[in-house]
Design a protein around this motif. Structure first.
Motif, mmCIF file in Angstrom:
data_model
loop_
_atom_site.group_PDB
_atom_site.id
_atom_site.type_symbol
_atom_site.label_atom_id
_atom_site.label_comp_id
_atom_site.label_asym_id
_atom_site.label_seq_id
_atom_site.Cartn_x
_atom_site.Cartn_y
_atom_site.Cartn_z
ATOM 1 N N GLU A 126 0.814 -1.219 0.000
ATOM 2 C CA GLU A 126 0.000 0.000 0.000
ATOM 3 C C GLU A 126 0.845 1.265 0.000
ATOM 4 O O GLU A 126 0.315 2.367 -0.105
ATOM 5 C CB GLU A 126 -0.918 -0.001 1.227
ATOM 6 N N MET A 127 2.158 1.090 0.097
ATOM 7 C CA MET A 127 3.051 2.237 0.132
ATOM 8 C C MET A 127 3.292 2.775 -1.280
ATOM 9 O O MET A 127 3.488 2.004 -2.217
ATOM 10 C CB MET A 127 4.386 1.823 0.764
ATOM 11 N N MET B 28 7.432 6.397 15.022
ATOM 12 C CA MET B 28 7.321 5.080 15.635
ATOM 13 C C MET B 28 7.234 5.179 17.154
ATOM 14 O O MET B 28 6.592 4.355 17.814
ATOM 15 C CB MET B 28 8.508 4.211 15.237
ATOM 16 N N ALA B 29 7.853 6.192 17.722
ATOM 17 C CA ALA B 29 7.887 6.342 19.173
ATOM 18 C C ALA B 29 6.574 6.864 19.748
ATOM 19 O O ALA B 29 6.234 6.549 20.902
ATOM 20 C CB ALA B 29 9.025 7.274 19.576
ATOM 21 N N ILE B 30 5.822 7.650 18.971
ATOM 22 C CA ILE B 30 4.648 8.314 19.561
ATOM 23 C C ILE B 30 3.313 7.924 18.939
ATOM 24 O O ILE B 30 2.265 8.172 19.545
ATOM 25 C CB ILE B 30 4.788 9.858 19.496
ATOM 26 N N SER C 48 7.248 11.466 1.540
ATOM 27 C CA SER C 48 7.678 10.469 2.515
ATOM 28 C C SER C 48 6.987 10.649 3.864
ATOM 29 O O SER C 48 6.818 9.676 4.610
ATOM 30 C CB SER C 48 9.191 10.517 2.700
ATOM 31 N N TYR C 49 6.579 11.884 4.206
ATOM 32 C CA TYR C 49 5.873 12.084 5.470
ATOM 33 C C TYR C 49 4.641 11.176 5.563
ATOM 34 O O TYR C 49 4.396 10.509 6.567
ATOM 35 C CB TYR C 49 5.406 13.535 5.613
ATOM 36 N N VAL C 50 3.863 11.196 4.508
ATOM 37 C CA VAL C 50 2.610 10.443 4.496
ATOM 38 C C VAL C 50 2.875 8.946 4.572
ATOM 39 O O VAL C 50 2.206 8.216 5.315
ATOM 40 C CB VAL C 50 1.788 10.810 3.244
ATOM 41 N N GLU C 51 3.867 8.480 3.822
ATOM 42 C CA GLU C 51 4.175 7.053 3.835
ATOM 43 C C GLU C 51 4.733 6.613 5.184
ATOM 44 O O GLU C 51 4.448 5.511 5.665
ATOM 45 C CB GLU C 51 5.147 6.714 2.703
ATOM 46 N N LEU D 11 3.048 3.742 7.607
ATOM 47 C CA LEU D 11 3.802 2.570 8.044
ATOM 48 C C LEU D 11 3.691 2.342 9.552
ATOM 49 O O LEU D 11 3.869 1.219 10.029
ATOM 50 C CB LEU D 11 5.267 2.701 7.635
ATOM 51 N N THR D 12 3.416 3.391 10.327
ATOM 52 C CA THR D 12 3.221 3.234 11.772
ATOM 53 C C THR D 12 1.819 2.752 12.117
ATOM 54 O O THR D 12 1.547 2.428 13.283
ATOM 55 C CB THR D 12 3.453 4.556 12.523
ATOM 56 N N GLY D 13 0.926 2.741 11.123
ATOM 57 C CA GLY D 13 -0.478 2.456 11.389
ATOM 58 C C GLY D 13 -1.274 3.708 11.683
ATOM 59 O O GLY D 13 -2.472 3.651 11.956
ATOM 60 N N GLY D 14 -0.595 4.856 11.641
ATOM 61 C CA GLY D 14 -1.279 6.121 11.849
ATOM 62 C C GLY D 14 -2.066 6.555 10.629
ATOM 63 O O GLY D 14 -1.924 5.993 9.532
ATOM 64 N N ILE D 15 -2.880 7.577 10.811
ATOM 65 C CA ILE D 15 -3.735 8.086 9.734
ATOM 66 C C ILE D 15 -3.285 9.501 9.376
ATOM 67 O O ILE D 15 -3.371 10.413 10.221
ATOM 68 C CB ILE D 15 -5.214 8.109 10.163
ATOM 69 N N PRO D 16 -2.773 9.708 8.151
ATOM 70 C CA PRO D 16 -2.394 11.071 7.743
ATOM 71 C C PRO D 16 -3.635 11.927 7.504
ATOM 72 O O PRO D 16 -4.562 11.493 6.822
ATOM 73 C CB PRO D 16 -1.611 10.858 6.443
#
Length: 396
Positions: free
Chosen positions: A8-9, A107-109, A125-128, A132-137
């Motif tokens: 998905e990246m 990854m830390a937060i 790259s910010y969005v990707e 990758l952390t499972g966060g939502i941009p």
């Protein structure tokens, strides 16, 4: 089987284009590159000599996962000298490039489902990294008509109980915007009030023009400092992109978490490059200023030259070494087998017809635009602009 997260990246458009250009050059075709995101200057000699010294002194072993203590001390000194900020070595992590520092911070937060606000246009790259952390941009578009200034009102409207951070970049890639202190203060107060972090990417901090100055977000107030993770490195300001040394400065508990994560991925960064980076931070201000002045000349020339081309418009950038160029007036126009319907069509046309390389604005979430880097010689910039104008005249 490839993992879902990787499938998905979206691959880096700029890196993919570099491969295409390399193939053309291998065929003997002269391509002028306006796609490059790095200074065209070589690393200063005194930094190179320090790297050579590092090898002879035996700095070829692992350092602490967070980086050499001496380099972290130098980074603390830099923040004290530049912004009157007090940090200790526990508040600093050195990584294999600012890209890794950014990934470490996220990854830390960020937990799966957390939201991270990103003003656009932005570096893809910010969005990707967030995904990758499972966060939502959560993308919030800034306005070209204001020079892409930080619109804190728009950002405020997108804050929810899931907001974990906002990732900002000033001076900005790709727009060249330099965010105003008052806007950063308003954003910082929102972060304090709503308990989210600001990840402030200041990798272009030294490359500012027209009397502007980088405002380090963490320097605005002690309360905002506690919510800010500052990302920086030696790549852009000291022409050291290939040395791969970046760093992050922030709250001790966040930096500790980043170090724990880095310890399980890459461990410490390149040891001789760390040793040489001490020299960069301590003894290269003359080089930085000379490079900044040269970029300033190129910036003025290329923006004025572009705005003289029929159908082109661009905002004068205040920092970094990029211009965003609107090209929607060419939509529907054709020459030979090319028809321009979107920015990628324009990139392909200019590469094949004009032999210049530019980047699709969609890679930065900027519709109807291309990005041009003026990190090139004045000779090449002049020739490239002539080629571009000649090529665009052919479109009917």
């Amino acid at each position: 089987m490839i993992s879902k997260r990787i499938k998905e990246m979206i691959p880096s458009v700029t890196l993919a284009q570099s491969e295409k250009i390399a193939q053309l050059k291998k065929q003997g075709i002269n391509v002028i590159g306006f796609n490059i995101g790095e200074p065209d200057f070589n690393t200063p000699d005194n930094i190179i000599k320090k790297a050579e010294e590092a090898y002879s002194l035996g700095y070829t072993k692992y350092t602490p996962a967070s980086g050499m203590i001496e380099l972290r001390e130098e980074i603390c000194g830099k923040f004290k000298n530049d912004y009157n900020l007090d940090y200790t070595v526990r508040d600093v992590i050195v990584s294999s490039g600012a890209k890794q520092s950014l990934t470490n911070a996220l990854m830390a937060i960020v937990d799966p489902g957390d939201e991270v606000i990103v003003p656009t246009p932005c570096w893809i790259s910010y969005v990707e990294m967030i995904k990758l952390t499972g966060g939502i941009p959560v993308l919030v578009e800034m306005d070209e008509r204001t020079g892409y200034d930080l619109d804190v009102g728009k950002i405020k409207d997108r804050i929810t109980h899931k907001t974990k951070a906002i990732l900002i970049n000033s001076p900005n890639n790709p727009t060249g915007a330099v965010y105003k202190r008052e806007d950063l203060e308003r954003l910082g107060n929102l972060a304090v009030e709503n308990n989210f972090y600001i990840i402030s990417d200041e990798i272009y901090e030294k490359l500012v023009y027209d009397g502007e100055a980088n405002c380090c977000t963490a320097s605005i107030s002690p309360e905002i400092k506690e919510k800010t993770i500052t990302i920086n490195g030696v790549s852009k300001s000291y022409a050291m992109t290939g040395w791969r040394i970046g760093y992050a400065v922030g709250p001790t508990h966040v930096i500790r978490a980043m170090s724990d994560y880095q310890g399980h991925t890459t461990t410490s960064p390149n040891s001789p490059a760390q040793y040489a980076s001490i020299e960069a931070l301590s003894n290269c201000e003359k080089f930085v200023e000379e490079m900044r002045k040269e970029f300033d000349k190129r910036r003025k020339f290329i923006a004025e030259r572009l705005n003289k081309i029929d159908g082109i418009n661009c905002v004068m950038p205040k920092g970094a070494f990029y211009v965003m160029v609107g090209i929607n007036k060419f939509y529907g126009k054709s020459y030979n087998d090319f028809t321009i319907n979107n920015p990628m069509d324009m990139c392909d046309y200019l590469l094949n017809e004009s032999r210049i390389a530019v980047v699709d604005g969609a890679a930065f979430f900027a519709d109807d635009s291309i990005r041009i880097s003026y990190s090139n010689s004045m000779e090449n910039i002049r020739e490239g602009m002539d080629r571009m104008e000649e090529g665009l005249k052919k479109l009917k």
